[in-house]
Design a protein around this motif. Sequence first.
Motif, PDB file in Angstrom:
ATOM      1  N   ARG A 136      -1.270   2.466  -5.086  1.00  0.00           N
ATOM      2  CA  ARG A 136      -1.347   3.324  -3.679  1.00  0.00           C
ATOM      3  C   ARG A 136       0.244   3.193  -3.135  1.00  0.00           C
ATOM      4  NH1 ARG A 136      -6.376   0.430  -3.582  1.00  0.00           N
ATOM      5  NH2 ARG A 136      -8.000   1.632  -3.644  1.00  0.00           N
ATOM      6  N   THR A 137       0.367   4.063  -2.231  1.00  0.00           N
ATOM      7  CA  THR A 137       1.842   3.864  -1.861  1.00  0.00           C
ATOM      8  C   THR A 137       1.653   2.797  -0.785  1.00  0.00           C
ATOM      9  OG1 THR A 137       2.093   6.357  -2.165  1.00  0.00           O
ATOM     10  CG2 THR A 137       3.364   5.209  -0.305  1.00  0.00           C
ATOM     11  N   TYR A 138       2.705   1.689  -0.813  1.00  0.00           N
ATOM     12  CA  TYR A 138       2.526   0.823  -0.237  1.00  0.00           C
ATOM     13  C   TYR A 138       3.618   1.067   1.123  1.00  0.00           C
ATOM     14  CZ  TYR A 138      -0.486  -1.615  -3.153  1.00  0.00           C
ATOM     15  OH  TYR A 138      -1.454  -2.008  -3.892  1.00  0.00           O
ATOM     16  N   ARG A 139       3.411   1.007   2.442  1.00  0.00           N
ATOM     17  CA  ARG A 139       4.459   1.374   3.475  1.00  0.00           C
ATOM     18  C   ARG A 139       5.067  -0.178   3.669  1.00  0.00           C
ATOM     19  NH1 ARG A 139       4.427   6.390   2.737  1.00  0.00           N
ATOM     20  NH2 ARG A 139       2.444   7.465   2.800  1.00  0.00           N
ATOM     21  N   GLN A 140       6.418   0.001   3.740  1.00  0.00           N
ATOM     22  CA  GLN A 140       7.256  -1.224   4.219  1.00  0.00           C
ATOM     23  C   GLN A 140       7.348  -1.480   5.602  1.00  0.00           C
ATOM     24  OE1 GLN A 140       8.459  -3.091   1.692  1.00  0.00           O
ATOM     25  NE2 GLN A 140       7.521  -1.805   0.399  1.00  0.00           N
ATOM     26  N   TYR A 141       7.242  -0.411   6.483  1.00  0.00           N
ATOM     27  CA  TYR A 141       7.291  -0.677   7.725  1.00  0.00           C
ATOM     28  C   TYR A 141       8.353  -1.655   8.347  1.00  0.00           C
ATOM     29  CZ  TYR A 141       2.809   1.513   7.869  1.00  0.00           C
ATOM     30  OH  TYR A 141       1.836   2.848   7.970  1.00  0.00           O
ATOM     31  N   LYS A 142       9.643  -1.470   8.313  1.00  0.00           N
ATOM     32  CA  LYS A 142      10.603  -2.221   8.457  1.00  0.00           C
ATOM     33  C   LYS A 142      10.665  -2.224   9.832  1.00  0.00           C
ATOM     34  CE  LYS A 142      12.159  -2.935   4.177  1.00  0.00           C
ATOM     35  NZ  LYS A 142      12.226  -4.174   3.694  1.00  0.00           N
ATOM     36  N   MET A 143      10.111  -3.385  10.640  1.00  0.00           N
ATOM     37  CA  MET A 143      10.123  -3.512  12.023  1.00  0.00           C
ATOM     38  C   MET A 143      11.288  -3.744  12.594  1.00  0.00           C
ATOM     39  SD  MET A 143       6.417  -5.783  12.033  1.00  0.00           S
ATOM     40  CE  MET A 143       6.232  -5.620  13.809  1.00  0.00           C
ATOM     41  N   TYR A 144      12.377  -4.497  12.083  1.00  0.00           N
ATOM     42  CA  TYR A 144      13.485  -4.868  12.549  1.00  0.00           C
ATOM     43  C   TYR A 144      14.390  -3.420  12.797  1.00  0.00           C
ATOM     44  CZ  TYR A 144      15.284  -4.600   7.792  1.00  0.00           C
ATOM     45  OH  TYR A 144      15.593  -4.079   6.410  1.00  0.00           O
ATOM     46  N   ASN A 145      14.398  -2.469  12.088  1.00  0.00           N
ATOM     47  CA  ASN A 145      14.725  -1.260  12.508  1.00  0.00           C
ATOM     48  C   ASN A 145      14.356  -0.267  13.287  1.00  0.00           C
ATOM     49  OD1 ASN A 145      16.975  -1.372  10.626  1.00  0.00           O
ATOM     50  ND2 ASN A 145      16.071  -0.239   8.934  1.00  0.00           N
ATOM     51  N   ASP A 146      13.235  -0.739  13.867  1.00  0.00           N
ATOM     52  CA  ASP A 146      12.374   0.001  14.893  1.00  0.00           C
ATOM     53  C   ASP A 146      12.484  -0.399  16.497  1.00  0.00           C
ATOM     54  OD1 ASP A 146      10.901   1.758  16.533  1.00  0.00           O
ATOM     55  OD2 ASP A 146       9.408   2.023  14.697  1.00  0.00           O
ATOM     56  N   PRO A 147      13.334   0.168  17.279  1.00  0.00           N
ATOM     57  CA  PRO A 147      13.342  -0.377  18.594  1.00  0.00           C
ATOM     58  C   PRO A 147      12.011  -0.666  19.394  1.00  0.00           C
ATOM     59  CG  PRO A 147      15.233   1.332  18.313  1.00  0.00           C
ATOM     60  CD  PRO A 147      14.150   1.410  17.171  1.00  0.00           C
TER      61      PRO A 147
END
Length: 244
Positions: A190-201
């Motif tokens: 499956r496509t695994y989402r990384q969700y780089k939280m530090y990059n998202d204000p």
Amino acid sequence: MTEAARGADGHAEAPASVPGYSAADIIAAHDAYLDGAPLAPRELAGWRWIEENHRCNAALWREEDKARRTDVPDAEIVRCKRSIDRFNQRRNDAVEALDECVLGALVGTVKPHPDAQQSSETLGAIVDRLSILSLKIFHMGLQTRRADASTEHVASCCAKLDVLVRQRRDLATCLDRLLEGLASGRVIFRTYRQYKMYNDPALNPELYGRKDTPVVASAREEERTSASMPSSRPATVVPHWLSR
């Protein structure tokens, strides 16, 4: 060996693979780019993301080297850090987009077995690791040819280069095995989402807690726009067993 595994002449047939992808081709493209050769255009959509991932990893390598300098103003290190975050986001976006392209291509062409094995590592993740190994091999190779380095340094780097080449060879085998498993329906991922939280204000508390920092819905879309990347991924219809 079963009859299904033999050709009409009785000889063993090559295992099926996902059309358009092979470890050898991907490694050759990685090495050619690092040697300065232009990337050859490919019709298969997924290759765009293989190339984008590799370009970002190469840019990350350069910025990571610069960030270790101690003879430049602090502002230059800050600039490097910001660039590293942007390239890292684009690198991960390319991995996810590649996975979506491959899974979309399998829809309607491959029916997974009821007991298909779930792969914990996606095709895009392996391609990303191959890209990084290609960079390590390239730069370690440069170290083995340094005229200003000691004999001990060159010998140490030659030994390390041998290890890196062996590691890439092993990983290439794993990639081809995954491609064969996907083509036969014996393996799924499956496509695994990384969700780089530090990059998202909107998700980084050091950012959304500041009154002077605007909160946006997603830093990923903002990054794609600033990097002239598409605002949306290729449209694919992914069956439930791949998308969950």
